[in-house]
Design a protein around this motif. Structure first.
Motif, PDB file in Angstrom:
ATOM      1  N   THR A 141       6.092 -58.461  16.279  1.00  0.00           N
ATOM      2  CA  THR A 141       5.081 -57.540  15.593  1.00  0.00           C
ATOM      3  C   THR A 141       4.262 -56.446  16.461  1.00  0.00           C
ATOM      4  OG1 THR A 141       4.899 -59.585  14.081  1.00  0.00           O
ATOM      5  CG2 THR A 141       3.275 -57.703  13.776  1.00  0.00           C
ATOM      6  N   PHE A 142       3.992 -57.245  17.675  1.00  0.00           N
ATOM      7  CA  PHE A 142       2.964 -56.299  18.532  1.00  0.00           C
ATOM      8  C   PHE A 142       4.092 -55.259  19.009  1.00  0.00           C
ATOM      9  CE2 PHE A 142       0.109 -55.505  21.603  1.00  0.00           C
ATOM     10  CZ  PHE A 142       0.431 -55.147  22.891  1.00  0.00           C
ATOM     11  N   GLN A 143       5.410 -55.492  19.223  1.00  0.00           N
ATOM     12  CA  GLN A 143       6.051 -54.159  19.768  1.00  0.00           C
ATOM     13  C   GLN A 143       6.077 -53.043  18.897  1.00  0.00           C
ATOM     14  OE1 GLN A 143       9.360 -56.432  21.299  1.00  0.00           O
ATOM     15  NE2 GLN A 143       8.390 -56.180  23.481  1.00  0.00           N
ATOM     16  N   ARG A 144       6.363 -53.799  17.543  1.00  0.00           N
ATOM     17  CA  ARG A 144       6.479 -52.765  16.448  1.00  0.00           C
ATOM     18  C   ARG A 144       5.464 -52.034  16.196  1.00  0.00           C
ATOM     19  NH1 ARG A 144       6.161 -55.038  11.529  1.00  0.00           N
ATOM     20  NH2 ARG A 144       7.311 -56.673  12.193  1.00  0.00           N
ATOM     21  N   SER A 145       4.235 -52.736  16.414  1.00  0.00           N
ATOM     22  CA  SER A 145       2.780 -51.981  16.263  1.00  0.00           C
ATOM     23  C   SER A 145       2.550 -51.037  17.297  1.00  0.00           C
ATOM     24  CB  SER A 145       1.785 -52.722  16.355  1.00  0.00           C
ATOM     25  OG  SER A 145       0.543 -52.626  15.462  1.00  0.00           O
ATOM     26  N   VAL A 146       2.815 -51.542  18.418  1.00  0.00           N
ATOM     27  CA  VAL A 146       2.794 -50.282  19.392  1.00  0.00           C
ATOM     28  C   VAL A 146       3.802 -49.202  19.560  1.00  0.00           C
ATOM     29  CG1 VAL A 146       3.117 -49.978  21.962  1.00  0.00           C
ATOM     30  CG2 VAL A 146       2.032 -52.186  21.163  1.00  0.00           C
TER      31      VAL A 146
ATOM     32  N   PHE B  58       0.304 -62.201   8.623  1.00  0.00           N
ATOM     33  CA  PHE B  58       0.039 -61.913  10.234  1.00  0.00           C
ATOM     34  C   PHE B  58       0.431 -60.453  10.171  1.00  0.00           C
ATOM     35  CE2 PHE B  58      -0.447 -62.685  14.394  1.00  0.00           C
ATOM     36  CZ  PHE B  58       0.577 -61.908  15.089  1.00  0.00           C
ATOM     37  N   ILE B  60      -0.567 -57.176  13.215  1.00  0.00           N
ATOM     38  CA  ILE B  60      -1.027 -56.704  14.548  1.00  0.00           C
ATOM     39  C   ILE B  60      -1.368 -55.003  14.229  1.00  0.00           C
ATOM     40  CG2 ILE B  60      -0.959 -56.262  16.882  1.00  0.00           C
ATOM     41  CD1 ILE B  60       0.303 -58.548  17.520  1.00  0.00           C
ATOM     42  N   VAL B  62      -2.683 -51.530  16.213  1.00  0.00           N
ATOM     43  CA  VAL B  62      -3.397 -51.216  17.530  1.00  0.00           C
ATOM     44  C   VAL B  62      -4.226 -50.004  17.159  1.00  0.00           C
ATOM     45  CG1 VAL B  62      -2.625 -49.903  19.606  1.00  0.00           C
ATOM     46  CG2 VAL B  62      -1.095 -51.738  18.638  1.00  0.00           C
ATOM     47  N   MET B  65      -5.060 -46.979  22.374  1.00  0.00           N
ATOM     48  CA  MET B  65      -4.330 -47.345  23.701  1.00  0.00           C
ATOM     49  C   MET B  65      -4.203 -46.068  24.706  1.00  0.00           C
ATOM     50  SD  MET B  65      -0.559 -49.040  23.799  1.00  0.00           S
ATOM     51  CE  MET B  65       0.373 -47.754  23.017  1.00  0.00           C
TER      52      MET B  65
END
Lengths: 158, 355
Positions: A141-146, B58, B60, B62, B65
């Motif tokens: 999820t984090f990598q997709r979001s970034v 869930f 996330i 950003v 950045m």
């Protein structure tokens, strides 16, 4: 059948039986009323034969395998609290807690008590697997979001 | 507080900031605590994603950045896991830092150990994932686990200075030793492997020592891979922290002069005063900007008009990197470290099962 060399050490309080990799300590009948524990050491032999264990199980004599204290070496609140949360979320766990025995030693006592006769290793294994899965999902999820944020920024710049 | 029907949701989801205490701090949603709620861990429910990404458990997001700092929201996770990620970011993501300082000549007034301590704290721009840990007992170091840096500088009088100037910048050459004077000395095949990655300090403008004519420094440094738990110089973040999302609800309408005072009790931008048919009324615009100082609870006439709370599973993370690795790479590495810890114990359990 494995050739096993056993060493016996007997004194009035406890009997120690050990072979190359395991050491079994059991209290003799005289002392059993005071405290009865069977220690089971699991160890990984190092390169020069030194025993460097990362996970031990301590279990009271007379109870089933459902109430076990695991000693996790080289760990602290980072894994202790997150693992405790995942194990508590399982249905067949009656009690789960961890404590740091002394701040100078980097080990935690992780206790699991199950109900229904489930061996305590099961919720521990399940908790570790689930924690691993959660981390994998958070990572994806984090990598997709970034990458979404980055492409959004590139659109704005163009 | 007893869990009646009306405040069960509040106990489960919100941390209440009261005047003298903070309520509902701990996570209570374990299976069996609340009748009628199924709190057992369900990975599918955790991972559930609507097609339009509208209703997720869930997520996330950003927020901001750039190369050194990252702010993102992690929603739908428990504090135990969020804290684990924060702790790993601070102490268990490995980096390279100066460990052994071989001082061949130091005639400056900075003592050897002070200078060595300062050199250790300088962030070194080298990807730690390309290096190994040094094996125990190895004093020399090999090309796979060591980076060698050299600092060789001598201060001299400037022959071209005017006779009566008092400015040290004019009178002396090389009198300020900066981190940009640390040069990389490749060992073994490092020159080929890291040909395009310029290994050295992240920032070149860190002042290490001051010299006067005749003083010199001749130092060789060995950098090794380590983690922040061992020494804080190995920590890859300037800091990594999180806070919970604040939630401010107005229990009654606040008008007039009270509305202005209410606006001043919170951080700027949280409460706006609007004009409704001649009367000024206070309205909560953006509670995320609030720093939760609870100033409003100091005013007797305003404290019952507001309910201050925090959303228990919404974490606003802020990661500031020292420049060695990009902050999003750091978060990725931290999550991988936690996975490695779990795998280590799983394999340990499996190996004991086999016996």
């Amino acid at each position: 059948m494995r050739n096993v060399e056993l060493h016996f050490l007997v004194c009035s309080y406890f009997l120690v039986v050990s072979d190359q990799r395991h050491m079994y300590v059991t209290f003799t009948r005289r002392n059993r009323e005071r405290c009865s524990r069977v220690f089971f050491f699991s160890s990984m032999a190092g390169i020069d034969g030194e025993k460097k264990s990362v996970l031990e199980m301590v279990q009271a004599d007379g109870t089933d395998e459902g109430c076990v204290t695991f000693v996790l070496h080289e760990e602290d609140h980072t894994l202790g609290n997150s693992l405790r949360y995942m194990v508590m979320k399982s249905l067949d766990v009656d009690f789960c807690g961890y404590s740091i025995t002394h701040p100078s030693e980097s080990k935690i006592n992780f206790r699991i008590q199950t109900r229904g006769g489930v061996p305590a290793v099961e919720p521990l294994r399940r908790g570790l697997n689930e924690l691993s899965d959660v981390c994998q999902h958070v990572l994806n999820t984090f990598q997709r979001s970034v990458s979404e944020f980055r492409s959004q920024q590139d659109d704005v710049m163009d | 507080m007893a869990a009646t029907m009306s405040n069960v949701d509040e106990i489960r989801n919100r941390v209440i900031l009261g005047e003298f205490d903070i309520k509902n701090v701990h996570t209570t949603d374990y299976p069996g605590n609340y009748p009628g709620y199924d709190d057992t861990w369900n990975l599918q429910k955790f991972q559930k994603v609507n097609i339009m990404y509208l209703l997720q458990n869930f997520r996330i997001d950003v927020v901001q950045m750039d190369e050194t700092s990252l702010e993102f929201d992690m929603v739908g996770i428990d504090a135990a896991l969020a804290n684990a990620f924060r702790r790993i970011l601070l102490a268990e993501v490995p980096t390279m830092a100066v460990e052994k300082v071989l001082i061949y000549n130091n005639t400056s007034i900075i003592q050897d150990e002070i200078l060595a301590h300062r050199l250790g704290l300088i962030p070194i721009k080298a990807d730690p994932r390309l290096f190994e840990y040094r094996s125990a007992g190895d004093e020399e170091g090999t090309e796979i686990d060591t980076i060698q840096l050299q600092l060789k500088i001598k201060c001299t009088r400037n022959p071209r200075a005017t006779k009566d100037s008092a400015d040290p910048r004019e009178l002396y050459l090389n009198h300020m030793v900066y981190s940009k004077d640390m040069k990389w000395a490749p060992i073994g095949n490092q020159a080929d492997v890291f040909a395009d990655a310029n290994i050295g300090p992240v920032h070149g403008d860190i002042l290490l020592a001051q010299l006067r004519p005749g003083q010199e420094l001749d130092i060789v440094m060995h950098c090794v891979k380590g983690i922040g738990q061992d020494h804080a110089k190995f920590s890859p973040v300037a800091t990594a922290s999180y806070r919970l999302l604040p939630e401010i609800t107005l229990m009654e309408t606040v008008e007039g002069e009270k509305a202005e005072r209410l606006k001043r009790c919170f951080s700027p931008g949280v409460i706006e005063v609007e004009n409704h048919g001649g009367k000024v009324v206070a309205k909560v615009v953006n509670s995320r900007l609030d720093t939760c100082s609870r100033e409003v609870l100091r005013h007797d006439d305003l404290k019952n008009a507001v309910k201050l709370a925090r959303v228990r599973d919404h974490f606003i993370f802020s990661v500031e990197s020292t420049g060695i690795l990009a902050p999003d790479v750091l978060v990725t590495e931290a999550i991988k470290v936690l996975m490695t810890k779990c795998q280590r114990f799983l394999s340990e359990l499996d190996s004991t099962e086999m016996e």
